[in-house]
Design a protein around this motif. Structure first.
Motif, PDB file in Angstrom:
ATOM      1  N   SER A  24      41.220  16.348   4.971  1.00  0.00           N
ATOM      2  CA  SER A  24      41.798  17.573   4.418  1.00  0.00           C
ATOM      3  C   SER A  24      42.404  18.434   5.526  1.00  0.00           C
ATOM      4  N   ASP A  25      42.124  18.079   6.764  1.00  0.00           N
ATOM      5  CA  ASP A  25      42.681  18.824   7.894  1.00  0.00           C
ATOM      6  C   ASP A  25      44.027  18.207   8.288  1.00  0.00           C
ATOM      7  N   LYS A  26      45.057  19.033   8.280  1.00  0.00           N
ATOM      8  CA  LYS A  26      46.414  18.515   8.490  1.00  0.00           C
ATOM      9  C   LYS A  26      46.533  17.768   9.835  1.00  0.00           C
ATOM     10  N   HIS A  84      47.232  13.678  10.254  1.00  0.00           N
ATOM     11  CA  HIS A  84      48.492  13.173  10.814  1.00  0.00           C
ATOM     12  C   HIS A  84      48.316  12.444  12.138  1.00  0.00           C
ATOM     13  N   GLN A  85      47.086  12.305  12.587  1.00  0.00           N
ATOM     14  CA  GLN A  85      46.891  11.570  13.848  1.00  0.00           C
ATOM     15  C   GLN A  85      47.284  10.109  13.654  1.00  0.00           C
ATOM     16  N   GLY A  86      48.115   9.618  14.533  1.00  0.00           N
ATOM     17  CA  GLY A  86      48.567   8.223  14.428  1.00  0.00           C
ATOM     18  C   GLY A  86      49.572   7.991  13.325  1.00  0.00           C
ATOM     19  N   LEU A  87      50.160   9.055  12.805  1.00  0.00           N
ATOM     20  CA  LEU A  87      51.113   8.929  11.693  1.00  0.00           C
ATOM     21  C   LEU A  87      52.350   8.116  12.106  1.00  0.00           C
ATOM     22  N   TYR A 111      43.808  12.633   0.187  1.00  0.00           N
ATOM     23  CA  TYR A 111      44.294  13.895   0.761  1.00  0.00           C
ATOM     24  C   TYR A 111      45.804  13.860   0.997  1.00  0.00           C
ATOM     25  N   CYS A 112      46.334  12.685   1.325  1.00  0.00           N
ATOM     26  CA  CYS A 112      47.788  12.587   1.559  1.00  0.00           C
ATOM     27  C   CYS A 112      48.536  13.007   0.294  1.00  0.00           C
ATOM     28  N   VAL A 113      48.151  12.371  -0.817  1.00  0.00           N
ATOM     29  CA  VAL A 113      48.847  12.644  -2.074  1.00  0.00           C
ATOM     30  C   VAL A 113      48.608  14.078  -2.523  1.00  0.00           C
ATOM     31  N   SER A 114      47.370  14.531  -2.418  1.00  0.00           N
ATOM     32  CA  SER A 114      47.093  15.863  -2.948  1.00  0.00           C
ATOM     33  C   SER A 114      47.870  16.936  -2.195  1.00  0.00           C
ATOM     34  N   THR A 153      51.625  25.360   4.777  1.00  0.00           N
ATOM     35  CA  THR A 153      51.200  24.663   6.003  1.00  0.00           C
ATOM     36  C   THR A 153      52.364  24.177   6.852  1.00  0.00           C
ATOM     37  N   ALA A 154      53.598  24.360   6.348  1.00  0.00           N
ATOM     38  CA  ALA A 154      54.754  23.838   7.098  1.00  0.00           C
ATOM     39  C   ALA A 154      54.865  24.530   8.444  1.00  0.00           C
ATOM     40  N   LYS A 155      55.207  23.729   9.425  1.00  0.00           N
ATOM     41  CA  LYS A 155      55.413  24.272  10.764  1.00  0.00           C
ATOM     42  C   LYS A 155      56.708  25.088  10.746  1.00  0.00           C
TER      43      LYS A 155
END
Lengths: 421, 76
Positions: free
Chosen positions: A37-39, A43-46, B47-50, B61-63
């Motif tokens: 749930s932590d962004k 995304h690590q290793g994405l 979590y990716c999809v949600s 959350t966008a940078k």
């Protein structure tokens, strides 16, 4: 095309995508990363662009396309290197490779950049919620890269110039002519540039009646093998001058500057007639190369600049049935230099480079053509390149060729002196 | 006679006590045809999809985009 907002670029269609074929895989199957749930952790290793490694991520289901794509110009960008190599020497290649990687390699395209997202060089972003589009959306994919020339011509975005008839009248998109198999490449050949190999697409594939011997249009019958279709059926298009590249001292980012962009329609000689493209005349477009285009990366890197013309064989994408030049024979056969790439239109420093395309002799006037006596019927069996054998020596009492004919090509006598019908 | 019987029994008990311990038989579980697995009490969250299907979440959350003006000039 307006760039997408950051969130728009990565918003997945939660209803449609899971129902699609590619939606049956988990995100991590293709993109790696971690379930969290932590962004930052997630995304690590994405792997943002899995199809940059098509053998790993695409080949399992799309083996043929993946294998062929290795040779595709969209992948290899060989056209750039063919021109750069010809205009340079091997010892300059390291510096040119640096320039290429900074400025040109962004045009390299992955599978995903046609079928899932907009290309990187226009900011990227998903087309439609991560759905895979079998046919790339024209304006968000094809003309996003091929926009300033092809896109503007085809879509009619050049001021006061109509778009291509195939778009205006039939709303055809790019893949109607440039089919997937053409865009994906072939395992059997790795073309060096876009004009290598067979002419594909070819107008007569859809318009077979206009091929030589196909219809009663005298223009098609007379000129079908000597003029590319675009000579008569395209209109004014874009030319550019003097693109120079550098890296910014302030931002450290690569940038370019094009000195001039202008509209032209000029007929030049085909610099490389081939079996596939036998045309003697083609439209020519000035490409933005200059002898100093890469001087930021070193002195005289294009040391063989004159090896290739700067006015190049063009295939303008603004086809019309009726054009200013095809409205009357006199337009080309009337001494009008405006339509032709004559030497006065070439910059002095580019004269040598364009020797293979410059038109030194204008087409014969229509009056001369129509008044030329017919050949005797008995000459039907004589090859056209043998006319001069008798008509310069007087052999067999053949009338001697007048001095005024010295400017004409010796294999084109039949252009004026027809066989009796 | 009774005395001998007691001695035999004692020796027998002693011998049995010295024998290596036999491992307890294991029960091999096999799924029977038609068996229904127990349903999990908590569904796994993707979590990716949600996150990537939630517009508001992505916006929040966008940078932030760094406005980098291109120094390029002219038609590319």
């Amino acid at each position: 095309m307006a760039p997408l907002e950051p969130w728009e670029k990565v918003l997945v269609d939660g209803e449609k995508f899971p129902q699609s074929t590619h939606g049956q895989k988990s995100c991590i199957d293709c993109h790696s990363g971690t379930q969290s749930s932590d962004k930052k952790t997630a995304h690590q290793g994405l792997v943002a662009s899995p199809s940059a490694q098509p053998e790993e991520f695409c080949a399992e289901c799309h083996a043929d396309q993946t294998a062929a794509y290795a040779n595709s110009l969209h992948n290899t960008q060989a056209g750039y290197w063919t021109a750069i190599n010809a205009r340079s020497v091997p010892e300059n290649h390291p510096a040119l490779e640096t320039a290429f990687n900074n400025h040109c390699a962004t045009c390299h395209t992955t599978c995903g950049e046609c079928h899932v997202t907009q290309p990187k060089n226009v900011g990227g972003g998903l087309f439609s919620g991560h759905l895979f589009e079998k046919t790339p959306p024209m304006t968000r994919s094809c003309t996003a890269c091929h926009g300033s020339r092809v896109g503007n011509e085809f879509l009619g975005k050049n001021e006061e110039l109509p778009g291509d008839v195939h778009f205006r009248e039939a709303r055809m998109n790019c893949v109607k002519c440039h089919e997937g198999v053409d865009l994906h490449g072939s395992v059997n050949s790795a073309p060096e540039h876009r004009l290598a190999g067979a002419e594909d697409p070819k107008c007569v594939d859809c318009h077979p009646s206009v091929a030589p011997g196909g219809d009663s249009n005298p223009m098609h019958q007379t000129h079908g093998e000597t003029l590319s279709c675009q000579v008569c059926h395209s209109i004014t298009y874009t030319s550019c001058d003097g693109c120079h590249v550098a890296v910014s001292e302030t931002s450290g980012k690569p940038y370019f500057e094009t000195q001039a962009t202008y509209m032209t329609f000029l007929i030049g000689r085909n610099p490389n007639p081939s079996e596939e493209r036998p045309y003697k005349y083609v439209p020519v477009r000035h490409v933005p190369v200059a002898e100093t285009s890469y001087q930021f990366y070193g002195e005289n890197l294009l040391s063989n600049f004159n090896a290739l013309p700067t006015w190049v064989y063009a295939t303008p994408h603004n086809i019309q049935r009726n054009t200013p030049q095809n409205s009357a024979c006199e337009n080309c056969h009337g001494g009008n230099t405006a339509l032709f790439l004559t030497s006065d239109k070439i910059k002095p420093e580019e004269t040598e480079a364009n020797q293979s395309v410059v038109v030194d002799t204008l087409p014969i006037s229509i009056e001369v053509i129509l008044s030329a006596p017919n050949m005797p019927a008995a000459h039907a069996q004589i090859p056209p390149d043998l006319c001069a054998t008798c008509h310069t020596s007087g052999s067999g009492n053949a009338p001697l060729t007048p001095e005024s004919h010295a400017v004409y090509s010796k294999d084109q006598c039949q252009g004026c002196h027809k066989l009796p019908e | 006679m009774r005395k001998s019987l007691v001695v035999i029994l004692l020796v027998s008990f002693w011998l049995v006590g010295c024998k290596a311990a036999t491992p307890a038989p294991t029960i091999i579980s096999t799924d029977l045809p038609g068996a229904v697995p127990a349903s999990p009490t908590v569904e796994a969250v993707d979590y990716c999809v949600s996150c990537h299907t939630d517009k508001e979440e992505l916006i929040s959350t966008a940078k932030p985009v760094e406005a980098a003006e291109s120094e390029s000039k002219g038609v590319g």
